[in-house]
Write a protein that holds these residues in place. Structure first.
Motif, PDB file in Angstrom:
ATOM      1  N   PRO A   1     -39.394  39.479  47.620  1.00 54.99           N
ATOM      2  CA  PRO A   1     -39.554  40.814  47.032  1.00 54.99           C
ATOM      3  C   PRO A   1     -40.225  40.705  45.660  1.00 54.99           C
ATOM      4  CG  PRO A   1     -37.350  40.555  47.941  1.00 54.99           C
ATOM      5  CD  PRO A   1     -37.992  39.203  47.991  1.00 54.99           C
ATOM      6  N   ILE A   2     -40.793  41.812  45.210  1.00 51.50           N
ATOM      7  CA  ILE A   2     -41.485  41.814  43.914  1.00 51.50           C
ATOM      8  C   ILE A   2     -40.770  42.696  42.893  1.00 51.50           C
ATOM      9  CG2 ILE A   2     -43.729  41.258  44.927  1.00 51.50           C
ATOM     10  CD1 ILE A   2     -44.469  44.235  44.650  1.00 51.50           C
ATOM     11  N   ASP A   3     -39.651  43.297  43.283  1.00 50.36           N
ATOM     12  CA  ASP A   3     -38.871  44.116  42.361  1.00 50.36           C
ATOM     13  C   ASP A   3     -37.556  44.470  43.049  1.00 50.36           C
ATOM     14  OD1 ASP A   3     -39.203  46.497  44.012  1.00 50.36           O
ATOM     15  OD2 ASP A   3     -41.212  46.706  43.167  1.00 50.36           O
ATOM     16  N   SER A   4     -36.778  45.324  42.397  1.00 48.87           N
ATOM     17  CA  SER A   4     -35.504  45.771  42.966  1.00 48.87           C
ATOM     18  C   SER A   4     -35.694  47.132  43.621  1.00 48.87           C
ATOM     19  CB  SER A   4     -34.437  45.864  41.875  1.00 48.87           C
ATOM     20  OG  SER A   4     -34.195  44.601  41.301  1.00 48.87           O
ATOM     21  N   PRO A   5     -35.795  47.189  44.946  1.00 49.76           N
ATOM     22  CA  PRO A   5     -35.995  48.482  45.610  1.00 49.76           C
ATOM     23  C   PRO A   5     -34.709  49.297  45.661  1.00 49.76           C
ATOM     24  CG  PRO A   5     -35.784  46.761  47.248  1.00 49.76           C
ATOM     25  CD  PRO A   5     -35.766  46.072  45.915  1.00 49.76           C
ATOM     26  N   GLY A   6     -34.874  50.610  45.660  1.00 47.06           N
ATOM     27  CA  GLY A   6     -33.728  51.503  45.780  1.00 47.06           C
ATOM     28  C   GLY A   6     -33.514  51.939  47.217  1.00 47.06           C
ATOM     29  N   LEU A   7     -32.570  52.829  47.392  1.00 50.86           N
ATOM     30  CA  LEU A   7     -32.205  53.276  48.737  1.00 50.86           C
ATOM     31  C   LEU A   7     -33.344  54.002  49.440  1.00 50.86           C
ATOM     32  CD1 LEU A   7     -28.584  54.575  48.074  1.00 50.86           C
ATOM     33  CD2 LEU A   7     -29.252  52.469  49.244  1.00 50.86           C
ATOM     34  N   ARG A   8     -34.106  54.814  48.691  1.00 52.27           N
ATOM     35  CA  ARG A   8     -35.185  55.572  49.334  1.00 52.27           C
ATOM     36  C   ARG A   8     -36.297  54.651  49.824  1.00 52.27           C
ATOM     37  NH1 ARG A   8     -35.624  60.050  44.593  1.00 52.27           N
ATOM     38  NH2 ARG A   8     -35.502  58.084  43.433  1.00 52.27           N
ATOM     39  N   ALA A   9     -36.607  53.633  49.054  1.00 51.97           N
ATOM     40  CA  ALA A   9     -37.633  52.682  49.481  1.00 51.97           C
ATOM     41  C   ALA A   9     -37.172  51.896  50.703  1.00 51.97           C
ATOM     42  CB  ALA A   9     -37.981  51.729  48.336  1.00 51.97           C
ATOM     43  N   MET A  10     -35.897  51.523  50.727  1.00 48.34           N
ATOM     44  CA  MET A  10     -35.379  50.794  51.881  1.00 48.34           C
ATOM     45  C   MET A  10     -35.384  51.677  53.125  1.00 48.34           C
ATOM     46  SD  MET A  10     -34.274  47.905  53.014  1.00 48.34           S
ATOM     47  CE  MET A  10     -33.725  46.908  51.628  1.00 48.34           C
TER      48      MET A  10
END
Length: 293
Positions: A229-238
Motif C-alpha cells: 500500500p502507499i497510504d492508509s486507506p479509509g473505509l470508503r476506499a476499501m
C-alpha cells in the motif's frame, strides 16, 4: 421461708447510674470532634494524595496519510526525537499479514486515538493495526477480494491507490473501476500517486522523466499493483476497492477540484488533459501535462 443459715443483710436499693447533664454531653461531643480533627490533621499529610484521572489527548490520523507521516505525528505527540516511532516498528510485534513483511504501510488505520502518559510508539502502532483488522478485515472485504482474484492485502493496496487518486469520495468507485479494468487488460496502471510515493513527494505534475525511473512503485514501467500500500486507506476506499462502479473507463484526470473526467478511449482522455493544461496555464505558471492514466 428464709434460710436460717444465710446471714441477714438489710435490703439495699440498686446503685444509681450517674447521668450526664446536657452541658456534659456537649463537652464530650466537642472533645470527640476535636480528637478526630487532631488525628486527621496528623495522619492526613501522611496519606498519599489521589491523582485526578488523566484526560487522554487525541491523536488524529487522517485518511490517506503515509506511514512516514504517522511516525512523525506520533513522535511529535509523545515528544520523542524524530525517527523514534519508525525505529520502534522493528520490535513492536505488529499483527500484520505475512505479505506485508513487517511493513505496516496501509495498516495504520485512519482514526482518532487516545494518548496518555502510558502511551508508547509501540502501543499506538499496535492500536492502529488492531483497528485496521477490526475495520477492514471483514468477511465482506475477504469475499470481495476473492471475487476479484485478490488477497486482502492486495485489496488494501488497491484501496490505498484509490485513496490517493480520488479527488473526492464520490469518485472512488470510478477510480476503482479504472484500476480493475486496466488490470483485466494487463495494462500498466500509470498512477501518479505511486510515483509520488516512490519519490517521497505529493504533486499533481508527473514528467516524462518521472515515468522512466527504475523503481518498484513505478506503475508506468511495471504492470500490476504496487508491491505494498502507499497510504492508509479509509473505509470508503476499501468499499470502492471491492465494489467498483460499473463502467468501461480506462483513463481519468482531475481537470480542476471537484471535476474528474473519466474516459473509455485515449482520444477522449487527451481532450480532458488539454482542458487541464488550459486551466492550469490560465491560473498561473505553465503546467506540465499529467501523464496518461
Amino acid at each position: 421461708m428464709p434460710d436460717e443459715h444465710r446471714p441477714y443483710r438489710p435490703h439495699q436499693p440498686p446503685p444509681r447510674r450517674s447521668r450526664l447533664t446536657r452541658r456534659g454531653r456537649l463537652v464530650l461531643l466537642l472533645g470527640a470532634l476535636l480528637g478526630i480533627g487532631f488525628v486527621a490533621l496528623v495522619i492526613g499529610p501522611l496519606l498519599p494524595e489521589e491523582e485526578p484521572p488523566e484526560k487522554p489527548r487525541q491523536l488524529l490520523i487522517p485518511e490517506g496519510w503515509r506511514a512516514a507521516q504517522v511516525y512523525a505525528a506520533v513522535d511529535r505527540e509523545l515528544r520523542l526525537p524524530a525517527g523514534t516511532t519508525k525505529a520502534a516498528v522493528a520490535t513492536a510485534a505488529l499483527d500484520l499479514p505475512a505479505e506485508a513483511k513487517g511493513n505496516p504501510e496501509g495498516y495504520l488505520f485512519p482514526a482518532t486515538y487516545p494518548v496518555t502518559k502510558e502511551s508508547t510508539p509501540a502501543s499506538l502502532l499496535s492500536f492502529m493495526v488492531r483497528t485496521a483488522h477490526r475495520k477492514l478485515a471483514t468477511k465482506a472485504v475477504a469475499d470481495g477480494a476473492k471475487a476479484h482474484g485478490m488477497t486482502p492485502y492486495q485489496t488494501a493496496t488497491l484501496a490505498s491507490v484509490i485513496e490517493a487518486e480520488a479527488d473526492n469520495p464520490a469518485d472512488m468507485g470510478k477510480v476503482s473501476r479504472v484500476v480493475h479494468n486496466r488490470l483485466a487488460k494487463s495494462m500498466p496502471l500509470q498512477m501518479d500517486s505511486t510515483i509520488n510515493y516512490a519519490l517521497g513527494r505529493t504533486t499533481v505534475d508527473t514528467t516524462l522523466g518521472d515515468t522512466r525511473i527504475d523503481h518498484p512503485f513505478n506503475t508506468y514501467a511495471r504492470q500490476g499493483l504496487p508491491p505494498t500500500p502507499i497510504d492508509s486507506p479509509g473505509l470508503r476506499a476499501m468499499a470502492a476497492a471491492v465494489a467498483p462502479t460499473p463502467g468501461d473507463w480506462l483513463f481519468f484526470v482531475t481537470v480542476k477540484p471537484g471535476d474528474t473526467r473519466f474516459s473509455a478511449t485515449y482520444e477522449e482522455h487527451r481532450k480532458h488533459v488539454a482542458e487541464f493544461n488550459r486551466l492550469r496555464a490560465a491560473a498561473g505558471p505553465p503546467a506540465k501535462a499529467p501523464a496518461a492514466k
